[in-house]
Design a protein around this motif. Structure first.
Motif, short mmCIF file in Angstrom:
data_model
loop_
_atom_site.label_atom_id
_atom_site.label_comp_id
_atom_site.label_asym_id
_atom_site.label_seq_id
_atom_site.Cartn_x
_atom_site.Cartn_y
_atom_site.Cartn_z
N GLU A 60 10.74 4.96 -0.38
CA GLU A 60 11.36 5.69 0.72
C GLU A 60 11.53 7.17 0.41
O GLU A 60 11.66 7.99 1.31
CB GLU A 60 12.71 5.06 1.09
CG GLU A 60 12.53 3.71 1.76
CD GLU A 60 13.83 3.11 2.25
OE1 GLU A 60 14.90 3.53 1.78
OE2 GLU A 60 13.76 2.21 3.10
N GLU A 61 11.52 7.54 -0.87
CA GLU A 61 11.64 8.94 -1.25
C GLU A 61 10.42 9.72 -0.77
O GLU A 61 9.30 9.22 -0.80
CB GLU A 61 11.76 9.08 -2.77
CG GLU A 61 13.07 8.57 -3.31
CD GLU A 61 13.18 8.75 -4.82
OE1 GLU A 61 12.31 9.41 -5.43
OE2 GLU A 61 14.15 8.23 -5.38
N GLY A 62 10.66 10.96 -0.34
CA GLY A 62 9.55 11.82 0.05
C GLY A 62 8.68 12.15 -1.15
O GLY A 62 9.18 12.27 -2.27
N VAL A 63 7.40 12.29 -0.91
CA VAL A 63 6.46 12.70 -1.95
C VAL A 63 6.13 14.16 -1.66
O VAL A 63 5.35 14.45 -0.75
CB VAL A 63 5.19 11.81 -1.94
CG1 VAL A 63 4.19 12.30 -2.97
CG2 VAL A 63 5.56 10.35 -2.19
N VAL A 64 6.74 15.07 -2.42
CA VAL A 64 6.63 16.50 -2.14
C VAL A 64 6.22 17.22 -3.43
O VAL A 64 7.04 17.48 -4.30
CB VAL A 64 7.97 17.08 -1.61
CG1 VAL A 64 7.79 18.52 -1.16
CG2 VAL A 64 8.53 16.22 -0.48
N PRO A 65 4.93 17.56 -3.56
CA PRO A 65 4.47 18.25 -4.75
C PRO A 65 5.16 19.60 -4.93
O PRO A 65 5.63 20.21 -3.97
CB PRO A 65 2.96 18.45 -4.50
CG PRO A 65 2.61 17.42 -3.47
CD PRO A 65 3.84 17.26 -2.63
N ASP A 66 5.20 20.08 -6.18
CA ASP A 66 5.87 21.34 -6.49
C ASP A 66 5.33 22.52 -5.67
O ASP A 66 6.11 23.37 -5.22
CB ASP A 66 5.74 21.66 -7.98
CG ASP A 66 6.58 20.73 -8.84
OD1 ASP A 66 7.55 20.11 -8.31
OD2 ASP A 66 6.28 20.60 -10.04
N LYS A 67 4.02 22.57 -5.45
CA LYS A 67 3.45 23.66 -4.66
C LYS A 67 3.99 23.65 -3.24
O LYS A 67 4.19 24.70 -2.63
CB LYS A 67 1.92 23.59 -4.62
CG LYS A 67 1.25 24.08 -5.87
CD LYS A 67 -0.26 24.10 -5.65
CE LYS A 67 -0.99 24.70 -6.81
NZ LYS A 67 -2.44 24.77 -6.55
N ALA A 68 4.22 22.47 -2.69
CA ALA A 68 4.78 22.36 -1.34
C ALA A 68 6.24 22.77 -1.34
O ALA A 68 6.69 23.50 -0.44
CB ALA A 68 4.62 20.94 -0.81
N ALA A 116 0.83 -1.20 0.00
CA ALA A 116 0.00 0.00 0.00
C ALA A 116 0.87 1.26 0.00
O ALA A 116 0.54 2.24 -0.66
CB ALA A 116 -0.95 0.00 1.20
N VAL A 117 1.98 1.21 0.71
CA VAL A 117 2.93 2.34 0.70
C VAL A 117 3.46 2.54 -0.72
O VAL A 117 3.52 3.67 -1.22
CB VAL A 117 4.10 2.11 1.68
CG1 VAL A 117 5.14 3.22 1.57
CG2 VAL A 117 3.60 2.00 3.12
N ILE A 118 3.82 1.45 -1.37
CA ILE A 118 4.33 1.52 -2.74
C ILE A 118 3.26 2.05 -3.69
O ILE A 118 3.56 2.84 -4.60
CB ILE A 118 4.87 0.14 -3.17
CG1 ILE A 118 6.12 -0.20 -2.35
CG2 ILE A 118 5.16 0.09 -4.67
CD1 ILE A 118 6.59 -1.63 -2.46
N ALA A 119 2.00 1.68 -3.48
CA ALA A 119 0.91 2.21 -4.30
C ALA A 119 0.81 3.73 -4.14
O ALA A 119 0.47 4.45 -5.09
CB ALA A 119 -0.41 1.55 -3.92
N PHE A 120 1.12 4.24 -2.96
CA PHE A 120 1.10 5.69 -2.72
C PHE A 120 2.33 6.36 -3.30
O PHE A 120 2.23 7.35 -4.03
CB PHE A 120 1.02 5.99 -1.22
CG PHE A 120 1.37 7.40 -0.88
CD1 PHE A 120 0.51 8.44 -1.21
CD2 PHE A 120 2.56 7.72 -0.23
CE1 PHE A 120 0.83 9.76 -0.93
CE2 PHE A 120 2.89 9.02 0.07
CZ PHE A 120 2.02 10.05 -0.28
N ALA A 121 3.53 5.85 -2.97
CA ALA A 121 4.77 6.57 -3.26
C ALA A 121 5.54 6.08 -4.47
O ALA A 121 6.47 6.74 -4.91
CB ALA A 121 5.67 6.50 -2.02
N GLY A 122 5.18 4.91 -4.99
CA GLY A 122 5.91 4.36 -6.13
C GLY A 122 6.98 3.38 -5.68
O GLY A 122 7.19 3.16 -4.49
N PRO A 123 7.71 2.80 -6.66
CA PRO A 123 8.68 1.76 -6.33
C PRO A 123 9.83 2.25 -5.44
O PRO A 123 10.39 1.47 -4.68
CB PRO A 123 9.19 1.28 -7.70
CG PRO A 123 8.77 2.33 -8.67
CD PRO A 123 7.60 3.04 -8.09
N ASN A 124 10.20 3.51 -5.55
CA ASN A 124 11.21 4.09 -4.65
C ASN A 124 10.48 4.71 -3.46
O ASN A 124 10.59 5.90 -3.19
CB ASN A 124 12.05 5.13 -5.39
CG ASN A 124 12.83 4.53 -6.53
OD1 ASN A 124 13.32 3.41 -6.43
ND2 ASN A 124 12.93 5.26 -7.62
#
Length: 112
Positions: A75-83, A65-73
């Motif tokens: 552990e990398e932070g998911v930080v949108p450009d606006k953030a 489920a984590v991988i479904a959220f963040a992708g195969p990598n």
């Protein structure tokens, strides 16, 4: 159960802007994805003098489920450009912990 923890910091001037972005765009966007195995997300905020620290804690059923959220990598932070535009710095990676036990105080106030 897996807990995903991530930290980001803003200037005091950008703190309310960042919090509003999380609450009105980023969190609703995550919820709209309806990721199987995603349970919840918490937002923590702390005044740290010259900075304001934010912590997000996400709970997932499994690592898949984590991988479904963040992708195969995952552990990398998911930080949108606006953030990124309002953060002064942030963790490049998230930490993942296996939740071993949770106990609840059934007598806590209902609005907590």
């Amino acid at each position: 159960m897996i807990s995903r923890i991530w930290h980001g910091w803003t200037t005091p001037a950008n703190a309310d802007v960042y919090e509003r972005l999380l609450r009105t765009e980023i969190f609703p966007g995550i919820l709209a994805r309806k990721i199987a195995g995603f349970h919840d997300i918490q937002l923590l905020r702390r005044d740290a003098g010259a900075e304001v620290e934010f912590v997000t804690i996400m709970t997932f059923e499994t690592l898949d489920a984590v991988i479904a959220f963040a992708g195969p990598n995952y552990e990398e932070g998911v930080v949108p450009d606006k953030a990124r535009a309002v953060l002064s710095r942030f963790d490049a990676t998230s930490q993942h912990y296996e939740i071993i036990e949770t106990r609840q105080n059934r007598q806590r106030p209902p609005n907590f």
